[in-house]
Scaffold this active site. Structure first.
Site: not given
Length: 248
Positions: A147, A160
């Site tokens: 990501s 995250y």
């Protein structure tokens, strides 16, 4: 199913985690269209079975398997079952991921554990099982879905970002080990920007979809990574929407 032009995956078996919907489903469809037999791994078996039925209706090959990537024993069992069936995993795509959008002030230990276990430890468990088998069989390819949070974070994304940063570091280490251990093994990290999937839209229903990309674009990027010949190595790819706010 019509095969994408850049890669022929006939006689290959792929294992995709978090494959029941969203990006995982798009990747599973692309792999099947390229000729691979796809193991659709997910805890949501109703959706996984529906996807497999659709892939097979289109002429592809797919089978759903129940897997909680947070459970190393369950991960090992899946690979053991593949071994016992006289098969192999040629392509491993670690796609399963979760997020909890809260500031550190309000996060619970359980939420942090769930995110890190799913996004970092889970892919590592799968890589441990898959990589050693790929060395033994003389080839294979591991794709870890990363990501933009692995490079640049934002508020309410602590666990995250930490998990994806850790997975990026692990992916680069495994890439170096593959260079040493087996010329036939590819290891690629795909840094994907925001996508128009339930992963974002269920948490942010008012998100501006014009700033998101289709998961099919990222799935095509995965196929491109698999198309690189043995003599070359593709460590990392970045694919983001034109208007991605978190890159660079």
């Amino acid at each position: 199913m019509s095969n994408p032009a850049y890669v022929d995956l006939r006689d290959k078996q792929a294992l995709v985690t978090g494959a029941a919907r969203g990006l995982g489903a798009a990747i599973a469809r692309r792999l099947a269209a390229a000729g691979a037999s796809v193991l659709v791994a997910d805890v949501r078996q109703d959706l996984a079975k529906e996807l497999c039925e659709d892939i097979m209706a289109q002429g592809g090959s797919a089978r759903s398997i129940t897997m909680d990537v947070c459970d190393p024993g369950a991960v090992a069992d899946v690979f053991r079952d593949v071994d016992e069936a006289g098969q192999r995993v040629d392509i491993l795509v670690n796609n399963a991921a979760v997020d909890v959008s809260k500031s550190a002030e309000h996060l619970t230990a359980e939420e942090v554990t769930r995110v890190v276990n799913t996004n970092l430890l889970g892919p590592m468990y799968l890589c441990l099982e898959g990589y050693r088998r790929m060395v033994s069989q003389g080839g294979g390819h591991i794709v870890n879905i990363l990501s933009t949070a692995a490079n640049r974070t934002w508020t309410e994304a602590g666990p995250y970002a930490a998990s994806k940063s850790g997975l990026r570091a692990f992916t680069h280490t495994l890439f170096k080990e593959a260079q040493r251990d087996c010329e036939g093994i590819g290891v690629t990290g795909v840094i994907a920007g925001g996508m128009e999937t339930a992963f974002i839209l269920e948490r942010f229903p008012d998100a501006d979809v014009s700033m998101l990309q289709s998961p099919e674009i990222v799935a095509d990027t995965v196929l491109y990574a698999l198309s690189v010949p043995v003599g070359s190595a593709l460590a990392e790819l970045v694919v983001v929407p034109r208007r991605e706010p978190s890159w660079p």
